[in-house]
Structure formats: structure tokens, C-alpha cells
Write a protein that holds these residues in place. Structure first.
Motif, PDB file in Angstrom:
ATOM      1  N   ASP A   1       0.879  -1.172  -0.093  1.00  0.00           N
ATOM      2  CA  ASP A   1       0.198   0.008  -0.044  1.00  0.00           C
ATOM      3  C   ASP A   1       0.829   1.152  -0.025  1.00  0.00           C
ATOM      4  O   ASP A   1       0.351   2.338  -0.547  1.00  0.00           O
ATOM      5  CB  ASP A   1      -1.028   0.072   1.102  1.00  0.00           C
TER       6      ASP A   1
ATOM      7  N   GLU B   1      -4.435   5.128  -9.445  1.00  0.00           N
ATOM      8  CA  GLU B   1      -5.877   4.742  -8.806  1.00  0.00           C
ATOM      9  C   GLU B   1      -6.330   3.200  -9.362  1.00  0.00           C
ATOM     10  O   GLU B   1      -7.005   2.754  -8.671  1.00  0.00           O
ATOM     11  CB  GLU B   1      -6.861   5.743  -9.652  1.00  0.00           C
TER      12      GLU B   1
ATOM     13  N   SER C   1      -9.580  -1.069  -9.288  1.00  0.00           N
ATOM     14  CA  SER C   1      -8.921   0.147  -8.359  1.00  0.00           C
ATOM     15  C   SER C   1      -8.203  -0.718  -7.589  1.00  0.00           C
ATOM     16  O   SER C   1      -8.623  -1.821  -7.088  1.00  0.00           O
ATOM     17  CB  SER C   1     -10.227   0.458  -7.579  1.00  0.00           C
TER      18      SER C   1
ATOM     19  N   TYR D   1      -7.362  -0.488  -4.602  1.00  0.00           N
ATOM     20  CA  TYR D   1      -7.702  -0.637  -3.249  1.00  0.00           C
ATOM     21  C   TYR D   1      -8.647  -1.796  -3.003  1.00  0.00           C
ATOM     22  O   TYR D   1      -8.882  -2.122  -2.132  1.00  0.00           O
ATOM     23  CB  TYR D   1      -8.107   0.871  -2.872  1.00  0.00           C
TER      24      TYR D   1
ATOM     25  N   SER E   1      -3.541  13.577  -5.535  1.00  0.00           N
ATOM     26  CA  SER E   1      -4.049  12.443  -5.861  1.00  0.00           C
ATOM     27  C   SER E   1      -3.661  11.652  -4.336  1.00  0.00           C
ATOM     28  O   SER E   1      -4.196  10.799  -3.887  1.00  0.00           O
ATOM     29  CB  SER E   1      -3.392  11.667  -6.909  1.00  0.00           C
TER      30      SER E   1
ATOM     31  N   ARG F   1      -5.841  10.155  -1.620  1.00  0.00           N
ATOM     32  CA  ARG F   1      -5.756   8.748  -1.029  1.00  0.00           C
ATOM     33  C   ARG F   1      -5.573   8.721   0.378  1.00  0.00           C
ATOM     34  O   ARG F   1      -6.297   7.644   1.000  1.00  0.00           O
ATOM     35  CB  ARG F   1      -4.761   8.162  -2.071  1.00  0.00           C
TER      36      ARG F   1
ATOM     37  N   SER G   1      -8.946   8.756   2.371  1.00  0.00           N
ATOM     38  CA  SER G   1      -9.846   7.491   2.648  1.00  0.00           C
ATOM     39  C   SER G   1      -9.078   6.638   3.388  1.00  0.00           C
ATOM     40  O   SER G   1      -9.654   5.769   4.227  1.00  0.00           O
ATOM     41  CB  SER G   1      -9.873   6.854   1.255  1.00  0.00           C
ATOM     42  N   ARG G   2      -7.668   6.453   3.458  1.00  0.00           N
ATOM     43  CA  ARG G   2      -6.715   5.629   4.156  1.00  0.00           C
ATOM     44  C   ARG G   2      -6.778   5.964   5.580  1.00  0.00           C
ATOM     45  O   ARG G   2      -6.930   5.092   6.593  1.00  0.00           O
ATOM     46  CB  ARG G   2      -5.466   5.418   3.651  1.00  0.00           C
TER      47      ARG G   2
END
Lengths: 247, 224
Positions: free
Chosen positions: A85, A91, A131, A133, B128, B132, B135-136
Motif C-alpha cells: 500500500d 488509482e 481500482s 484498493y 492524488s 488517497r 480515505s486511508r
């Protein structure tokens, strides 16, 4: 060839992460650097990829000095981080793989070719528009490898590649690692979990409290692992032959 | 267009914005339950704001309940403020739900590109990553909350202690993550000085642009 000579690294608070590391890694070698938590494995990999500077000593990667030419070194050396991560910036899967080739300043056509190649190589074609994630742990790790592969590095560094992975995930990553090794890439893996890679590596280097305590053939060193805080593989404890996690 | 109408105090424009918002929500197929959940926290904020406006705005009191320290002007002002803010939140939720982060990033880069001395690639990446990270961070907050609950942390009702116990691990993890991401970007050869290839504007984006242009033409024609 990678050559480390009398390498030291000290953190700003004065703690030594590495002390006098001497190590030579040949082209195409699959080397395991094992050690307990906090032994300096990650710091060593980061120095090899030009992300950290050693406080003392010298390092050469194919004749290049990562301290003076980190940009050139990062084109040769790719690094897969412990937590995928941290590495994923795109994205979608396709976008993330394109990040490295974009940084190399390649043309759009070449970027697309490299992304398609990396997607195919890591078996991610069907997930290309997904995506990042929403991927599983194993898929994220494969994506991290694909992102590095798209830069076509000669040396690939894996920092604790099996963390948080289940059995199929470990097999998946291991399968690609062995394939990369067969294709001639130099692989350097750090882990305290020797069991998973022991059947595939060429050499072990044991790192303890920032020092390389031993380096040599796996069969010669596995019995010494417990004294450095590393659990030896089952075949050593129970007796028998080496077992690959791919079987 | 919406912003221009929201800064007015004309109720008919508010009605138009509200109807448009409802229509757009139906078109977007945004789940209604999700909308209510998103608005839940803002509703509390709006209610408090309404109370302040109602109680603190001077003016004529209601005949039927003269004892109430509430003025007609206060109710009107509070109602209009909350309506306006509610619409802003509604449009913000809708915009966030239907716009991909990549599209936001591309739009920002497109706007910044002509401005000299601005590193548009770096700004785009920062945007970006911020999206990101947001949300994390919410995921981490959720995780830490669950971990606290698992150790009966929810039994403690002191909000300051709860906030401290939540903020410290989330902040520490965020800082560590920032360091990791910085290293990962460097490892993948990130550079500011490369040109950016923006994706082409799709037809689905051109249609509302033409619609907006047409709207302005009509407004301009009516003004003349």
C-alpha cells in the motif's frame, strides 16, 4: 555486481543501524538476507537502492555509486516494499504500473507497451482497470512487483515479501520470484521467515545488530540461524529434505 | 452556476437548486441511505448553527409565543443559512461521489499548466496522494476505534481522552506512512521535471460543458 565495503549507517539519534557491512552480490544471484526484527535489513536494502545514504563506507552497483548517482541506480535497482500500500500511487492497476515508466521519461507508446508487458508477466491483465484498493493482498503484491518490473530493472530488492499473505498469496509471489531469478535477474530478499524461500535461494547472509555475521550456502548456515534470533526451517528441526512452498 | 445562485438570497433560486440537486441525485443513482448517513453529522452542525442564528439575531418576536427568545428574522436567517449550507454539502457529496480522483487531478493540472513556475506534476501527485490518504486515514480511524472497542475502550465516556487515544495512533501511523510513500516514490524514480500527458476529454464530460455554455448564452440573451 553489487559491492558493499565497510558500510555503516547511523540514525540521527546516534543509533547504529548498520556496522561495517562487507558483502558482494554477483549478477543473477538469489540472495536471502535474514535477521531478527530491527537487525538492519530494511536499512541495508534502502541504501542499496539509493534511498538512504550510508554514514561511512562505500557501495557500488554495476560500477555506479548510489550516493552520487541515485537516479541512475534506481533505473537498475527496483525495490518492492514491505507494505504494498505504501508503494501503490495509481488509482487503477494500469495507472499504477505506468507510474515508473512515466518517470523514466518514455514516450506514451513505449509506456503502454511496458505496462501491457508487465500486466501480462504478472498475470494482471484481467485486473488492469480495477481500482488498486479493491485488490487482495496477493494481487497488491503482484501489482507492486509489476510496477517495478515495468521499469525493467536488473536487480530486484524484496523487503519482507511474505508479510500479511496467506498460503496461496505466498505461493503466487514465490512463483514470480523464482521466474524472475530464472530469467537472470539478481534478487535480494530480506525476511526473518526463512522457511518460505530456503529451497530457492543461492546464498544466505545473516545480519544481526547491523552486522553481517555469516554468509554462505544455505545448507551450511541454516543450523546457525537460532543464535541470531531466526527460526530455522522445519526440515532442519525435524530432519529430512528441503521442501519448496511451490510443491 | 450553482455557486452563483447560492450566494444570492433569492428563495426561488434556492428552490431551483434544491430541485436540481434532487434530480441529479436520482440521475446519479446515489444510494439514498448512504446520502442520509453522509449528511447525519452535518445535520447536527446545521442544527447548532440554526439555534445560534435563531437565538442571537435581534428582531420582532412571535405573537403566539412571546416568551420565546426567538425572532422572526432569526428564524428566516437561520433557515436560509442552513438551507444554503445543506445545498452546498449535498452538491459536495454528489460531486465527490461521481468524480474519480484521477479526473479531479487532471482538471487541476489542466488549469495550472499555463501558469509559469508552478510544478503541475508535483501538485497533481500531491492532490492524488491527499485524496488517497484521506480515505486511508478514515480506514485507520475505523480500525483504531474497533481495536479500542475490543479492549472495552468504548466504556470510557470522556471525549478528550477518547480523542487523544484515537489521534495519537492515527497520527503516528500517518507520519510513518508518509515516510514510506516518500521512499517508494523515490524508488520508482519520481521526477518533477517531466511533461504530463493528460487524457482526452470524454463525450460524457463535454455534454454538460455545452449545456453550461448554452445556459450562459440564454442568460446573457435574457439580460440583453
Amino acid at each position: 555486481m553489487i559491492q558493499l565495503h565497510n558500510l555503516h549507517h547511523r540514525y540521527p539519534d546516534g543509533t547504529y543501524a548498520l556496522r561495517g557491512i562487507d558483502l558482494t552480490i554477483s549478477k543473477g544471484e538469489f540472495l536471502l538476507i535474514c535477521g531478527a526484527n530491527g537487525s538492519g535489513k530494511t536499512t541495508l536494502l534502502r541504501i542499496m537502492s539509493g534511498l538512504l545514504k550510508p554514514t561511512e563506507g562505500s557501495i557500488s552497483i554495476n560500477g555506479l555509486n548510489p550516493v552520487k548517482e541515485p537516479w541512475k541506480v534506481r533505473q537498475i535497482v527496483g525495490m518492492i516494499f514491505q507494505d504494498p500500500d505504501s508503494q501503490i500511487v495509481g488509482e487503477t492497476v494500469r495507472e499504477d504500473i505506468a507510474f515508473g515508466p512515466e518517470n523514466l521519461g518514455l514516450s506514451l507508446k513505449e509506456i503502454k507497451e511496458r505496462v501491457d508487458w508487465a500486466l501480462e508477466k504478472m498475470g494482471l491483465q484481467s485486473l488492469s482497470e480495477k481500482s488498486c484498493y479493491l485488490l487482495s493482498g496477493g494481487e497488491k503484491r503482484r501489482l507492486a512487483i509489476a510496477g517495478v518490473m515495468a521499469m525493467k530493472p536488473e536487480v530486484i530488492l524484496f523487503d519482507e515479501p511474505f508479510t500479511h499473505l496467506d498460503y496461496p498469496g505466498i505461493q503466487e509471489v514465490l512463483k514470480y520470484m523464482t521466474r524472475l531469478h530464472q530469467e537472470g535477474h539478481t534478487l535480494i530478499v530480506t525476511t526473518h521467515d526463512v522457511e518460505k524461500v530456503i529451497a530457492h535461494i543461492d546464498r544466505i547472509a545473516i545480519i544481526h545488530k547491523g552486522e553481517i555475521k555469516a554468509s554462505g550456502l544455505p545448507d551450511h548456515l541454516v543450523k546457525e540461524l537460532p543464535q541470531f534470533g531466526v527460526r530455522p526451517p522445519c526440515y532442519v528441526i525435524l530432519g529430512g529434505e528441503k521442501i519448496s512452498w511451490l510443491e | 452556476m450553482i455557486t452563483a445562485t447560492l450566494i444570492q438570497t433569492n428563495i426561488s433560486l434556492f428552490i431551483f437548486d434544491s430541485l436540481l440537486l434532487v434530480a441529479l441525485f436520482f440521475l446519479s443513482q446515489f444510494p439514498f441511505k448512504q446520502l442520509l448517513r453522509e449528511l447525519r453529522f452535518w445535520a447536527i452542525f446545521l442544527f447548532i448553527l440554526f439555534l445560534f442564528q435563531v437565538l442571537l439575531t435581534p428582531g420582532t418576536r412571535f405573537h403566539s409565543s412571546h416568551w420565546l427568545p426567538v425572532s422572526k428574522e432569526g428564524v428566516l436567517l437561520g433557515g436560509l443559512t442552513c438551507w444554503r449550507l445543506g445545498l452546498i454539502f449535498g452538491y459536495a457529496i454528489l460531486f465527490t461521489a461521481v468524480t474519480r480522483p484521477r479526473e479531479l487531478q487532471d482538471a487541476l493540472i489542466w488549469i495550472l499548466k499555463p501558469i509559469p513556475f508552478l510544478p503541475e506534476r508535483r501538485i497533481g501527485l500531491m492532490v492524488s496522494l491527499t485524496l488517497r490518504f484521506f480515505s486511508r486515514t478514515l480506514d485507520w480511524v475505523e480500525e483504531v476505534n474497533i481495536a479500542h472497542q475490543a479492549r472495552l475502550g468504548d466504556q470510557n465516556k470522556n471525549p478528550f481522552r477518547k480523542a487523544k487515544l484515537l489521534a495519537l495512533p492515527v497520527l503516528r501511523r500517518s507520519l510513518l506512512e508518509v515516510e514510506e510513500v516518500t521512499f517508494a516514490l523515490a524508488a520508482r524514480g519520481y521526477r518533477d521535471d517531466l511533461s504530463i500527458h493528460l487524457s482526452k476529454i470524454s463525450l460524457s464530460h463535454l455534454v454538460p460543458l455545452f449545456f453550461l455554455l448554452g445556459f450562459f448564452v440564454v442568460i446573457g440573451w435574457l439580460e440583453l
